[in-house]
Enzyme design. Sequence first.
Site, short mmCIF file in Angstrom:
data_model
loop_
_atom_site.label_atom_id
_atom_site.label_comp_id
_atom_site.label_asym_id
_atom_site.label_seq_id
_atom_site.Cartn_x
_atom_site.Cartn_y
_atom_site.Cartn_z
CB SER A 141 -1.07 0.14 1.73
OG SER A 141 -0.55 0.43 2.40
CE LYS A 172 -3.44 0.90 4.98
NZ LYS A 172 -2.76 0.05 3.71
#
Length: 197
Positions: free
Chosen positions: A40, A88
Amino acid sequence: MSRRPLGCVVEIVETLVLTLVIFLVIQNFVAQPYRVQQQSMERTLEPEQYVLVDKLTPRFDTYHRGDIVVFNPPAAWAQQSDGTPYIKRIIGVGGDVVEVRDDGFAWVNGVKLDEPYLFKVGGQPQPTVAFGQTRWVVPQGEYFVMGDHREKSADSRSFSTIPASSIVGRAWLRYWPFDTFGILPSPPHPELPSPAP
């Protein structure tokens, strides 16, 4: 004569215990290593790279837009990831209105976010798409997070904002493989006004 070996053993045990205590204090309160396991954050962070997570400075300062954070995902998502913390980037902080618009970009407080770190395909940033909901108001004390590789990221678009209490710390240094060694910068986002204190 028997006291010397015993004294040596005691010194070794004391040294090992002190080393263990120092290690535990550093890992729990100062910094800890984290192995990237998801896709990600490509290309900023690749799977199997290692980063150092700063757990100390966030005790004295809040997290900011652009910071890369390691956090424990919501319970339903933790089961899918075997409890592995996620990594993230913070897109929105408390009080922000985050939108994913039809143009394929993230907008914060009505301003299109400048995101040079986004995963690119053919030199163009990969579009940011919403998974149903397209607008979020970030509560105080919480954060809206997304991965840099939006197509491969399970993030706040799916599980909404995360509380500050779930954040382990700020990823600030990539140290392995050694040829990727370097500080992970947080973009200042001058296009956005500073959040209210």
